[in-house]
Every structure is written in C-alpha cells, then in structure tokens.
Design a protein around this motif. Structure first.
Motif, mmCIF file in Angstrom:
data_model
loop_
_atom_site.group_PDB
_atom_site.id
_atom_site.type_symbol
_atom_site.label_atom_id
_atom_site.label_comp_id
_atom_site.label_asym_id
_atom_site.label_seq_id
_atom_site.Cartn_x
_atom_site.Cartn_y
_atom_site.Cartn_z
ATOM 1 N N ALA A 113 32.989 -95.024 77.737
ATOM 2 C CA ALA A 113 31.759 -94.638 77.030
ATOM 3 C C ALA A 113 32.054 -93.610 75.944
ATOM 4 O O ALA A 113 31.514 -93.684 74.836
ATOM 5 C CB ALA A 113 30.742 -94.079 78.019
ATOM 6 N N GLY A 114 32.919 -92.644 76.252
ATOM 7 C CA GLY A 114 33.286 -91.646 75.252
ATOM 8 C C GLY A 114 33.961 -92.273 74.043
ATOM 9 O O GLY A 114 33.686 -91.899 72.893
ATOM 10 N N TYR A 115 34.838 -93.252 74.309
ATOM 11 C CA TYR A 115 35.533 -93.907 73.195
ATOM 12 C C TYR A 115 34.565 -94.730 72.342
ATOM 13 O O TYR A 115 34.585 -94.645 71.103
ATOM 14 C CB TYR A 115 36.670 -94.806 73.703
ATOM 15 N N VAL A 116 33.699 -95.503 72.984
ATOM 16 C CA VAL A 116 32.723 -96.320 72.246
ATOM 17 C C VAL A 116 31.812 -95.420 71.407
ATOM 18 O O VAL A 116 31.582 -95.665 70.222
ATOM 19 C CB VAL A 116 31.896 -97.200 73.217
ATOM 20 N N LEU A 117 31.326 -94.350 72.026
ATOM 21 C CA LEU A 117 30.441 -93.408 71.343
ATOM 22 C C LEU A 117 31.130 -92.823 70.110
ATOM 23 O O LEU A 117 30.598 -92.860 68.996
ATOM 24 C CB LEU A 117 30.060 -92.306 72.332
ATOM 25 N N GLY A 118 32.332 -92.295 70.311
ATOM 26 C CA GLY A 118 33.038 -91.632 69.214
ATOM 27 C C GLY A 118 33.473 -92.595 68.127
ATOM 28 O O GLY A 118 33.330 -92.308 66.925
ATOM 29 N N ALA A 119 33.982 -93.757 68.516
ATOM 30 C CA ALA A 119 34.497 -94.716 67.529
ATOM 31 C C ALA A 119 33.375 -95.303 66.684
ATOM 32 O O ALA A 119 33.527 -95.487 65.466
ATOM 33 C CB ALA A 119 35.276 -95.829 68.238
ATOM 34 N N GLU A 120 32.223 -95.575 67.302
ATOM 35 C CA GLU A 120 31.102 -96.116 66.527
ATOM 36 C C GLU A 120 30.560 -95.084 65.548
ATOM 37 O O GLU A 120 30.239 -95.415 64.400
ATOM 38 C CB GLU A 120 29.996 -96.611 67.475
ATOM 39 N N LEU A 121 30.460 -93.829 65.984
ATOM 40 C CA LEU A 121 30.008 -92.782 65.054
ATOM 41 C C LEU A 121 30.970 -92.635 63.890
ATOM 42 O O LEU A 121 30.563 -92.573 62.721
ATOM 43 C CB LEU A 121 29.860 -91.445 65.786
ATOM 44 N N ARG A 122 32.254 -92.586 64.194
ATOM 45 C CA ARG A 122 33.235 -92.370 63.115
ATOM 46 C C ARG A 122 33.295 -93.547 62.149
ATOM 47 O O ARG A 122 33.570 -93.358 60.956
ATOM 48 C CB ARG A 122 34.623 -92.098 63.705
ATOM 49 N N ALA A 123 33.017 -94.739 62.651
ATOM 50 C CA ALA A 123 32.997 -95.913 61.762
ATOM 51 C C ALA A 123 31.867 -95.805 60.736
ATOM 52 O O ALA A 123 31.894 -96.486 59.707
ATOM 53 C CB ALA A 123 32.842 -97.192 62.578
ATOM 54 N N CYS A 124 30.887 -94.939 61.012
ATOM 55 C CA CYS A 124 29.774 -94.703 60.078
ATOM 56 C C CYS A 124 29.858 -93.324 59.413
ATOM 57 O O CYS A 124 28.859 -92.811 58.886
ATOM 58 C CB CYS A 124 28.448 -94.845 60.811
ATOM 59 N N ASN A 125 31.048 -92.705 59.467
ATOM 60 C CA ASN A 125 31.306 -91.414 58.803
ATOM 61 C C ASN A 125 30.635 -90.216 59.465
ATOM 62 O O ASN A 125 30.487 -89.163 58.843
ATOM 63 C CB ASN A 125 30.885 -91.438 57.314
ATOM 64 N N VAL A 126 30.202 -90.346 60.734
ATOM 65 C CA VAL A 126 29.662 -89.201 61.471
ATOM 66 C C VAL A 126 30.831 -88.518 62.183
ATOM 67 O O VAL A 126 31.672 -89.174 62.790
ATOM 68 C CB VAL A 126 28.587 -89.643 62.490
ATOM 69 N N ASP A 127 30.856 -87.175 62.133
ATOM 70 C CA ASP A 127 32.020 -86.424 62.618
ATOM 71 C C ASP A 127 31.973 -86.075 64.100
ATOM 72 O O ASP A 127 33.013 -85.992 64.757
ATOM 73 C CB ASP A 127 32.126 -85.075 61.867
ATOM 74 N N PHE A 128 30.768 -85.817 64.638
ATOM 75 C CA PHE A 128 30.710 -85.025 65.862
ATOM 76 C C PHE A 128 29.391 -85.266 66.585
ATOM 77 O O PHE A 128 28.352 -85.405 65.950
ATOM 78 C CB PHE A 128 30.809 -83.538 65.441
#
Length: 362
Positions: A113-128
């Motif tokens: 879940a942490g990986y999916v959450l972080g990777a999807e955000l970063r794919a849209c240029n969200v940092d954190f």
C-alpha cells in the motif's frame, strides 16, 4: 535573514492564479498542500504541480493521502487504498496452525500500500503525503476511527513501519501523526479543542510508544491539536514541553515537525485566549515546529487575505526577533523532498513491482 521557509499554504483551484504565484514565491513559503478541489484528473494534477515547481523548484508539494476516507485523488486510475484498520484486521487472521502468518501477510500488504500510494503520487508530480496515522484505535474518536491501524501499539508500529518501507521504495518521505496520540479523545479538533486528562506516564506508556519506537524511521511528525491537561495547558503543537522535552530529547526524534492546520478550531485558542494565525504560527515555531500549515484560506470570501496577513505578520515578527529562522529546520524540510527518479504513469502501469503490490492489497 537566514533561509527558512516554514509556511505550507494551499491554492484555490485547478491552476495557479497570479495571487497563488505571488504567495508561493514568498520567501517564507516552503510548500503547499493539495485538496480535492485541486483535482480534476491526472493530467491536470501533474500540470498544476509542475506550475508550482516553476515558481520555485524546492517547494514541497504535499497532500493528505492516507487511504480509506482520507484520500484526495480517487478517480482517473488512482487505486482506492483501504483504511489502515484493514491491515490491523488482517494481522489478526492467522492461517490455520500457522501462528503469526496473518502478521506477515499484513506487513507485506502494508508495504504494498505504501508503494502504490507513493508511486502514484510521484507519477503526478506530488512530493509527499501526510501519512501514516500512528494514533491508537480506542474506539472513541470519530475523526480517527478506521484511520488507525490497531489498538495495540506494537501492531500499529510494525504496520506503520511496513507502510513507510513501501513509501521509501517509491522515494517518498513519511509523517507520523498525531503526536502524542489523538485516538483517546472523542472531540474533533477541526471543530473544538479536545482535552485528554490522562497523566503523562499513561500517555507515554501507550499512545506515544510508536513515536519512540519509530523515531529513527520517521522523517516527519505532526502533533495533535489536543490539550493533555496533566502535562501542559497548551495543545501539543504549541508546547515546548511536548515537542522539545519529550519528542526531541526523550524520544530522540530528529526529523521535521509540522504544526497541524492553524485554521482548525483546535489552533485558534492558546491557554483560553483567541489568537491570530500569525500569533499561532509564531507560538508553534517557538515551541519547536519546523513548519506550520495554514489550510483552506485561499477559498474564503476574502480571496486568501488571511494568507497574506499571516505571511506579512510572520515577516514582521521575524524582523522584531519574535521568532528566529532556523537553518536546521530548513534542512529538515529539504530532506522531505522525494529522492530518486519517478516513473511516469504509463511506465508504472506495467512495472512488475507495482503490479505485484496491487495484488497484495487487502
């Protein structure tokens, strides 16, 4: 004045206005927080975040994106992540004759879940993202509820650590909240100031334990807008005792400390006295916060005037010596920016690690 950009603000819409750009360029602004109103689809979100970075490349683009009911982006391909309680429930379900197998599966799922959450955000240029919740599930707090992993601090700690491992694989930092624990009180600090009358020893032996156990893993912490009346008459986010004496000195936490949103009712009164946003920010910074959040003021009837007043007020307070810029705080803010290259959305959709992570979600 030395370089310290402690203020996190928001913007009103799907693109930046001239006022947004002016505010984001202010030397005291270190980042911005996204809300559901800033979301239309992935293309728009990526463009908005790119616009923000054009104003200043080191601005930290944040969001409350935990899973369950606190997830700002839910359409256009974003995975609906389960509430954290689901992982706690999975922990308790051992396969027949295999003690601990539920715990192992739950930790693998939390990392996924942490990986999916972080990777999807970063794919849209969200940092954190401001996650994970470390509050314990006492069954009392409606505002926490199923956002908590479990009532047992040991289980909550290990599941949070697993989730943070997944975030780290995506290059995303983490934020443990709400120190020293919001799960015991019933009141919602968005609407009023909750009071927890337990003695310090009880809180440190229960709610606060995950923060100590995770002190070397957490990259940031957000204190609760809760008054722990036996410890300090101020809410934890305005209390040097909680932030410096306990979190920094006793629990040895070295990362960044964010104030919770200064526009919440829990932040509008300090020791019974109504305070302005500027005053609240000064008190929070002097108490030990590295950064302060002011949310949802860009959409009020005065077009964000409260943000301008707070930035002007903070600059004046700094020039009068009422708070001091902190180089270490600025280093902590920079440490929250993502590390490593981000996958594009299309690349992510066929990435083996991402596909495997999706299959592990409960």
């Amino acid at each position: 004045m030395s370089d310290h950009a402690p203020v996190i603000i928001d913007v009103a819409g799907l693109t930046l206005s001239d006022d947004d750009r002016r505010r984001l360029a202010h030397p005291l602004v270190g980042g911005m927080i996204l809300f559901g109103r800033n979301w239309q689809d992935r293309e728009q979100l990526s463009a908005l975040c790119a616009e923000i970075k054009q104003v200043r490349g080191d601005l930290l683009v944040c969001v409350d994106h935990e899973g369950g009911r606190v997830q700002r982006f839910r359409t256009d391909g974003f995975t609906h992540l389960p509430p954290m309680r689901r992982f706690g429930e999975a922990w308790m379900k051992d396969a027949r004759g295999r003690e601990g197998s539920g715990a192992m599966r739950a930790m693998a799922a939390a990392t996924a879940a942490g990986y999916v959450l972080g990777a999807e955000l970063r794919a849209c240029n969200v940092d954190f993202s401001f996650t994970p919740v470390l509050d314990l599930d006492f069954g009392e707090s409606s505002v926490i509820g199923d956002r908590a992993f479990h009532r047992d601090p040991r289980i909550a700690t290990l599941l949070a650590k697993a989730l943070m491992h997944g975030l780290l694989q995506a290059g995303v930092a983490n934020c443990g909240k709400h120190f020293p624990g919001h799960g015991f009180v019933r009141a919602d600090s968005h609407l009023e100031i909750p009071v927890d009358a337990r003695p310090l020893k009880a809180i440190l032996q229960d709610d606060a334990i995950p923060f100590g156990w995770l002190a070397t893993t957490l990259t940031s912490v957000m204190p609760a807008h809760v008054i722990y009346s036996k410890v300090d008459p101020r809410p934890a986010g305005f209390s040097p005792k909680w932030l410096n004496d306990i979190l920094r000195d006793q629990l040895q936490f070295q990362g960044a400390i964010f104030s919770d949103d200064l526009s919440m009712e829990g932040a509008r009164k300090i020791e019974g006295r109504e305070v302005s946003y500027t005053e609240a920010a000064v008190v929070a910074l002097n108490a030990g916060c590295d950064m302060v959040l002011l949310c949802n003021e860009s959409v009020n009837s005065e077009g964000g005037r409260a943000i301008d007043e707070m930035l002007d007020g903070l600059a004046e307070a700094q020039s009068r010596g009422e708070w001091r810029a902190n180089e270490v705080s600025e280093q902590r803010r920079h440490a929250l920016l993502p590390c490593g290259p981000a996958s594009s959305w299309d690349a992510l959709m066929t990435e083996p690690r991402y596909m495997q992570a999706l299959s592990l979600l409960p």
